[in-house]
Design an enzyme around this catalytic site. Structure first.
Site, PDB file in Angstrom:
ATOM      1  N   VAL A 142       0.602  -1.264   0.076  1.00  0.00           N
ATOM      2  CA  VAL A 142      -0.037  -0.122  -0.045  1.00  0.00           C
ATOM      3  C   VAL A 142       0.787   1.280   0.098  1.00  0.00           C
ATOM      4  CG1 VAL A 142      -2.102  -1.024   1.453  1.00  0.00           C
ATOM      5  CG2 VAL A 142      -0.086  -0.116   2.577  1.00  0.00           C
ATOM      6  N   ASP A 143       0.556   2.245  -0.643  1.00  0.00           N
ATOM      7  CA  ASP A 143       1.032   3.506  -0.582  1.00  0.00           C
ATOM      8  C   ASP A 143       0.467   4.162   0.688  1.00  0.00           C
ATOM      9  OD1 ASP A 143       2.469   6.000  -1.341  1.00  0.00           O
ATOM     10  OD2 ASP A 143       0.390   6.752  -2.236  1.00  0.00           O
ATOM     11  N   LYS A 144       1.034   5.300   1.033  1.00  0.00           N
ATOM     12  CA  LYS A 144       0.543   5.957   2.394  1.00  0.00           C
ATOM     13  C   LYS A 144      -0.412   7.090   1.983  1.00  0.00           C
ATOM     14  CE  LYS A 144       2.549   9.187   4.566  1.00  0.00           C
ATOM     15  NZ  LYS A 144       1.475  10.277   4.399  1.00  0.00           N
ATOM     16  N   ALA A 146      -1.987  -1.250  -3.601  1.00  0.00           N
ATOM     17  CA  ALA A 146      -3.056  -0.411  -3.612  1.00  0.00           C
ATOM     18  C   ALA A 146      -2.558   1.103  -3.458  1.00  0.00           C
ATOM     19  CB  ALA A 146      -3.968  -0.445  -2.336  1.00  0.00           C
TER      20      ALA A 146
END
Length: 783
Positions: A469-471, A668
């Protein structure tokens, strides 16, 4: 020596065959007609496109299609084409895949869809709608009598049969012609697939029905009713129209995939300002060479990768880093093509141009990753490669045995039973097994705010064991907001926020906008500001109520001889450890306090992470943000692993490394910088609140931007794949039971009345289809 005629594929003797040399390549032909056609096709400027076909397979797998696309001036000569289903197939120039028959696509990304690609989709759509319109009356004429509607009281069975013949014939030989072409190529190349089943099934049903309509007397009396024999034209049109629908949807999905590349290509500016001997002139981006000096003005995009030679500015690198805060660039710093210059003008030296720029590499990564996946239909094709020859062998064996051992009329019984075997094995249920479940599953996902881009996602997603996941925008809101207001003793929170927002309203910095929004939400009236000035990379200043206001970093205030109070400095350090951004304020040369701004974690993120862990997934956060912020977010959410300060190449490589280690990886994200990683992952998941490029590069889009949608998507994929397996069991189960019965295996034990007529075979085939459809519709009832 022998050679292959590139037009008709016949083997010819080079010593006696007709000969032609095109672009230095020798070709041999069986006849003058083939030679003339080949030479005519290569009269255009791009004749070399076919030249390397002989290095990758038969010289012309689909001559008609190649000649159709050969005229395109939108695709450069020498472009490599590949099959979307079989990426190992590559050749110079357009054509068709020798394995599956699909049209080859150019590997080189194009800025716009070619006219041929648009025409291909339109033609397939016309075939589908034409087949549907013509096929519906055929279906009704055949099915309504079975429901008790007395159609034959109004139209005699013979007239009804001829109407069905007249309507189904164009469906077969116009609408369904591409399917027969692919079936033919699958047979001659011995790469049996779904098109083989479709071609044999519909062709057999059609030919049998034509014979039964034209010469019903050759059939035994037991197969006749008032002088007519049961027809199966409806089977041909139903199968053909359903397959055409799948092909049309596939072409639409491929077009959407191309739109991601086009979105990325549009990020590069079309022109650049070349500086030679102090004079500027505008040139096209293609003319820029390494070593050129280029001028970049405020508001313009950086044309290529390079180094700042003169000047200072703020660059918006969100397309690369995913972070909204602009970066200060001065002499010696690198700049990236496609990023946006916000404030100052600067002179740069071009270092990487053309395909060497980071943006070009991102485009190539997305393109390559999108083509590296195998579609879900390949599973069915593999089964079909064994199923088809088995059915054919069973049909031939049935014919031979009845011709040898059967009662008179032996030939009629042999033909009827052989046809019954083929009809009961007609792949209607097999053709429906996957698309029906996919159709219902995708529809259910859409209602839940989960947009599925293509069918294979639902197969792959169930196997995912790692989620990257990206932040920003994925775990967090993606919008900076004010979190703390810490005034010095002489100020209230409202006063400090009002003064700060009054000055910040003149700045375009995202953190500034967060302060302004917070002030307006609290009903504070912003004051007039004079002498506003922005100090690049440091802060802003302006005069409010006759007092000079300084806003920015701690070093910015210290440079102005402002002392920050120790107790507030300590609190600011603590907030920094939590990853929050700090804005210091001074009024009339005295420290007035500080504000902290952060990107809050979405309320639903923690619950989503917990559920993902319960599903057995490992969560890895990979972000371009700073280490402190990333660690703080990861710790608060119980994320398994974190990598901060990474570039798009690093994200891409991280995904690749995880996949090489044997993990099934979902990614994501929501930023342009996430596009390569989204495409490289086994499943790319885009937040619907993110950029169009991220959404187009991903296979799954969560409309609500809620990470809980990942949980729902995985649950959905597992349900759909379980449903598909059940459907395939239904489809093959009926065949496994029906084929031996149709062949007459029960006759020695139960007599001739155990013989399965083609009508009953068709009913069994229809029942298997009904079972598949009913089972697929159960997906809508799942909670």
């Amino acid at each position: 020596m022998t050679a292959t005629d590139p037009i008709c594929h016949m083997e010819v003797d080079e010593s006696t065959a007709l000969h032609a040399t095109v672009e230095g390549q020798d070709w041999y032909f069986c006849s003058q007609g083939c030679r003339d056609k080949f030479v005519a096709q290569h009269a255009e400027p791009e004749p070399a496109d076919k030249k390397s076909c002989c290095h990758h397979g038969p010289p012309d797998h689909h001559a008609k299609h190649q000649s159709h696309k050969q005229d395109s001036k939108d695709v450069p000569a020498g472009t490599i084409y590949s099959c979307p289903m079989h990426p190992e197939i590559e050749q110079v120039g357009p054509g068709s895949c020798p394995i599956c028959g699909m049209d080859l696509e150019p590997l080189m990304p194009q800025k716009e869809d070619s006219p041929e690609e648009a025409a291909e989709y339109e033609l397939m759509a016309r075939r589908f709608w034409g087949g549907l319109i013509l096929g519906m009356p055929v279906f009704l004429l055949a099915m309504l009598p079975m429901t008790g509607i007395p159609v034959h009281n109004w139209i005699s069975p013979t007239v009804s049969g001829w109407i069905q013949f007249l309507l189904s014939t164009p469906v077969m030989f116009w609408a369904g012609w591409p399917l027969f072409e692919r079936a033919y190529r699958s047979i001659i190349s011995m790469n049996l697939n779904m098109f083989t089943l479709i071609g044999i099934g519909t062709g057999t049903a059609y030919i049998y029905s034509v014979i039964a309509l034209v010469a019903p007397g050759i059939f035994p009396a037991s197969f006749q009713h008032e002088g007519t024999v049961e027809l199966y034209f409806e089977a041909t049109v139903v199968i053909t129209v359903l397959v055409l629908l799948g092909q049309m949807l596939e072409l639409r999905a491929r077009k959407r995939t191309n739109s991601a590349i086009q979105e990325l290509l549009s990020l590069a500016p079309p022109t650049a300002h070349l500086v030679v001997d102090g004079e500027e002139r505008e040139i096209s981006l293609e003319e820029v060479q390494a070593g050129n000096l280029l001028r970049v003005r405020p508001g313009e995009k950086v044309p290529v990768d390079g180094l700042v030679q003169e000047g200072k500015s703020l660059i918006d690198e969100s397309m690369i880093t995913g972070e909204s805060v602009p970066v200060t660039k001065e002499q010696g710093d690198d700049v990236i093509g496609g990023t946006v210059n916000q404030t100052g003008s600067f002179l740069m030296k071009a270092e990487k141009v053309g395909g060497e720029t980071l943006l070009s590499q991102i485009i190539q990564m997305v393109s390559s990753a999108q083509r590296s996946r195998a579609p879900i239909q390949r599973v069915v094709d593999t089964i079909a490669s064994y199923f088809v020859p088995a059915v054919l062998a069973a049909s031939v064996l049935t014919f031979l045995l009845w011709s040898w051992l059967g009662p008179e009329p032996r030939f009629a019984y042999a033909l009827i039973n052989a046809v019954a075997v083929l009809i009961i094995a007609c792949p209607c249920a097999l053709g429906l097994a996957t698309p029906m479940s996919i159709m219902v599953g995708v529809g259910r996902g859409a209602k839940q705010g989960i947009l599925i881009k293509n069918a294979e996602v639902l197969e792959t997603l169930q196997k995912v064991d790692t989620l990257v996941v990206d932040k920003t925008g994925t775990l967090t809101e993606g919008r900076p907001s004010l979190t703390e207001c810490m005034p010095a003793a002489n100020y209230s929170e409202a006063d400090l926020l009002q003064i700060t927002a009054s000055v910040e309203q003149h700045s375009e910095h995202p953190l500034s906008q967060a302060v302004v929004v917070a002030a307006k939400e609290r009903g504070l009236k912003l004051k007039d500001v004079s002498d506003f000035d922005s100090v690049t990379g440091a802060g802003v200043k302006g005069t409010v109520d006759g007092k000079l206001v300084l806003i920015g970093s701690a070093s910015f205030l210290r440079d102005q001889s402002i002392n920050i109070k120790d107790e507030l400095s300590s609190q600011a350090d603590q907030l920094r450890e939590q990853g929050q951004g700090i804005i210091f304020i001074a009024v009339a040369n005295e420290f007035a306090g500080f504000l902290s701004v952060s990107d809050p974690i979405k309320e639903t993120t923690a619950q989503a992470i917990q559920k993902l862990h319960a599903l057995g997934l490992t969560i890895v956060m990979v972000t371009g943000d700073n280490e402190k912020t990333a660690r703080a977010v990861a710790k608060s959410l119980n994320i398994d692993d974190v990598e901060a300060g990474v570039k798009p190449q690093d994200k891409y490589e991280k995904i690749k490394a995880l996949r090489n280690a044997g993990h099934k990886v979902a990614m994501a994200g929501d930023g342009i910088n996430d596009a390569p990683a989204l495409a490289e992952a086994d499943v790319g998941i885009a937040m619907g609140t993110g950029t169009d490029v991220a959404i187009e590069s991903a296979e799954v889009t969560l409309v609500k931007g809620d990470l809980r949608g990942v949980v729902d998507a995985i649950d959905l994929s597992r349900l759909v794949m379980k449903n598909i397996h059940q459907n395939l069991l239904f489809a093959f189960g009926y065949n496994a039971l029906g084929i031996p019965i149709a062949a007459g295996i029960l006759v020695p034990f139960l007599g001739m009345h155990a013989l399965l007529s083609p009508m009953i075979a068709a009913a069994a085939m229809s029942f298997s289809s009904i079972s598949v459809i009913g089972n697929a519709l159960r997906l809508r009832l799942k909670s």
